[in-house]
Design an enzyme around this catalytic site. Structure first.
Site, PDB file in Angstrom:
ATOM      1  N   HIS A   1       0.832  -1.136   0.013  1.00  0.00           N
ATOM      2  CA  HIS A   1      -0.048  -0.091   0.092  1.00  0.00           C
ATOM      3  C   HIS A   1       1.002   1.208  -0.040  1.00  0.00           C
ATOM      4  O   HIS A   1       1.974   1.239   0.746  1.00  0.00           O
ATOM      5  CB  HIS A   1      -0.768   0.154   1.288  1.00  0.00           C
ATOM      6  CG  HIS A   1      -2.179  -0.776   1.262  1.00  0.00           C
ATOM      7  ND1 HIS A   1      -2.981  -0.836   0.062  1.00  0.00           N
ATOM      8  CD2 HIS A   1      -2.571  -1.704   2.111  1.00  0.00           C
ATOM      9  CE1 HIS A   1      -3.937  -1.665   0.225  1.00  0.00           C
ATOM     10  NE2 HIS A   1      -3.659  -2.349   1.145  1.00  0.00           N
TER      11      HIS A   1
ATOM     12  N   CYS B   1       0.390   1.899  -5.924  1.00  0.00           N
ATOM     13  CA  CYS B   1      -0.470   2.752  -6.534  1.00  0.00           C
ATOM     14  C   CYS B   1      -0.083   4.237  -6.758  1.00  0.00           C
ATOM     15  O   CYS B   1       0.775   4.715  -5.692  1.00  0.00           O
ATOM     16  CB  CYS B   1      -1.873   2.950  -5.785  1.00  0.00           C
ATOM     17  SG  CYS B   1      -2.850   1.258  -5.824  1.00  0.00           S
TER      18      CYS B   1
ATOM     19  N   ARG C   1       0.004   2.833 -11.621  1.00  0.00           N
ATOM     20  CA  ARG C   1       0.965   1.848 -10.850  1.00  0.00           C
ATOM     21  C   ARG C   1       2.321   2.644 -10.879  1.00  0.00           C
ATOM     22  O   ARG C   1       2.785   3.175 -12.135  1.00  0.00           O
ATOM     23  CB  ARG C   1       1.138   0.555 -10.968  1.00  0.00           C
ATOM     24  CG  ARG C   1      -0.236  -0.142 -11.122  1.00  0.00           C
ATOM     25  CD  ARG C   1      -0.761  -0.144  -9.592  1.00  0.00           C
ATOM     26  NE  ARG C   1      -2.054  -0.765  -9.597  1.00  0.00           N
ATOM     27  CZ  ARG C   1      -3.148  -0.168  -9.587  1.00  0.00           C
ATOM     28  NH1 ARG C   1      -3.125   1.143  -9.561  1.00  0.00           N
ATOM     29  NH2 ARG C   1      -4.326  -0.617  -9.216  1.00  0.00           N
TER      30      ARG C   1
END
Length: 269
Positions: free
Chosen positions: A175, A249, A258
């Site tokens: 993340h 991300c 990405r």
């Protein structure tokens, strides 16, 4: 006898209508404030509280791994470990890249095979990723399922990709925002920075070589055994080797594109 003529008081009607309008506006304002507070609490929970929980859990997992290893990570011979499987059965949730295009290039090498066993074993961390430039120390687990791996603040290994130190591509996802956000600042990495992967009795040091600041979520080439973007073919590598790939991300607080960082394994002594 005088006729009584009724008197119509118009001001009172206006005041009543005005009072009704004020009441409606006041109720709307209260509702707006209430909704705003609820949204704010949700944002605080998502951005702040989940980070605290995930960071604490990830740090404890790193400590647990190091206690289980017994020594300094990367030192001494490797004790016996559970059998490793090059074809993990953990089914990831919708992810930045499909794992179908990437496979281990050396399935017979123990270091090339991700941890396996029951799903509970695969979801446990089996390695630690250290990025000195970012001050990052984070556990690495099998698979990229959000609930089982990424939302715990862990970094997840794409199924089917090579293991640490093996020929091929050791590809990881993490993340960038919320849930520990281990990869929040990977955009700050530069060529020459170290990416250290510790396992029981083994240490592998990769060196950042190339980055891709933005590509689509369908660019499976970036996690292929020889990583090379299929969306932007000028980015990546063309020769077999031992690679590491970090994906997350971008831009921040968005999952539209990405961000990719690649490194190559530094030869051992």
């Amino acid at each position: 006898m005088r006729d009584h003529i009724p008197v119509v008081v118009q001001g009172r009607g206006r005041r009543a209508r005005r009072a009704g309008l004020v009441g409606v506006l006041w109720a709307a304002a209260e509702l707006t404030v209430t909704v705003g507070v609820v949204v704010l609490l949700l944002v605080v929970h998502q951005v702040w509280w989940t980070n605290r929980q995930a960071v604490a859990a990830a740090r404890e997992e790193v400590r647990a791994l190091e206690r289980a290893w017994g020594d300094d990570p990367g030192s001494g011979p490797s004790p016996s470990e559970p059998p490793l499987d090059s074809r993990p059965s953990l089914s990831p949730s919708p992810s930045p890249f499909s794992s179908a295009s990437a496979s281990s290039s050396s399935p017979s090498s123990p270091a090339a095979r991700p941890a396996a066993g029951p799903s509970a074993v695969r979801e446990r961390a089996y390695a630690v990723l250290r990025i000195p430039r970012l001050g990052l120390v984070v556990p690495v687990a099998q698979g990229i399922d959000k609930r089982a791996v990424l939302d715990k603040g862990y970094v997840g290994q794409y199924p089917g990709t090579a293991g640490p130190g093996a020929q091929g591509n050791f590809a990881l996802a993490g993340h960038r925002n919320t849930h520990g956000e281990p990869f929040r600042y990977v955009n700050r990495l530069r060529a020459g920075d170290e990416l250290i992967v510790d396992m029981r009795g083994r240490r592998y040091t990769y060196v950042v070589g190339r980055t891709l600041s933005e590509t689509t979520e369908r660019d499976t080439g970036v996690i292929a055994p020889v990583p090379r973007s299929v969306v932007k073919p000028g980015y990546g590598y063309s020769e077999p080797g031992a690679y590491i790939t970090l994906t997350t991300c971008t831009p921040e607080y968005s999952s539209k594109y990405r961000l990719v960082v690649w490194g190559t394994l530094r030869p051992g002594p």
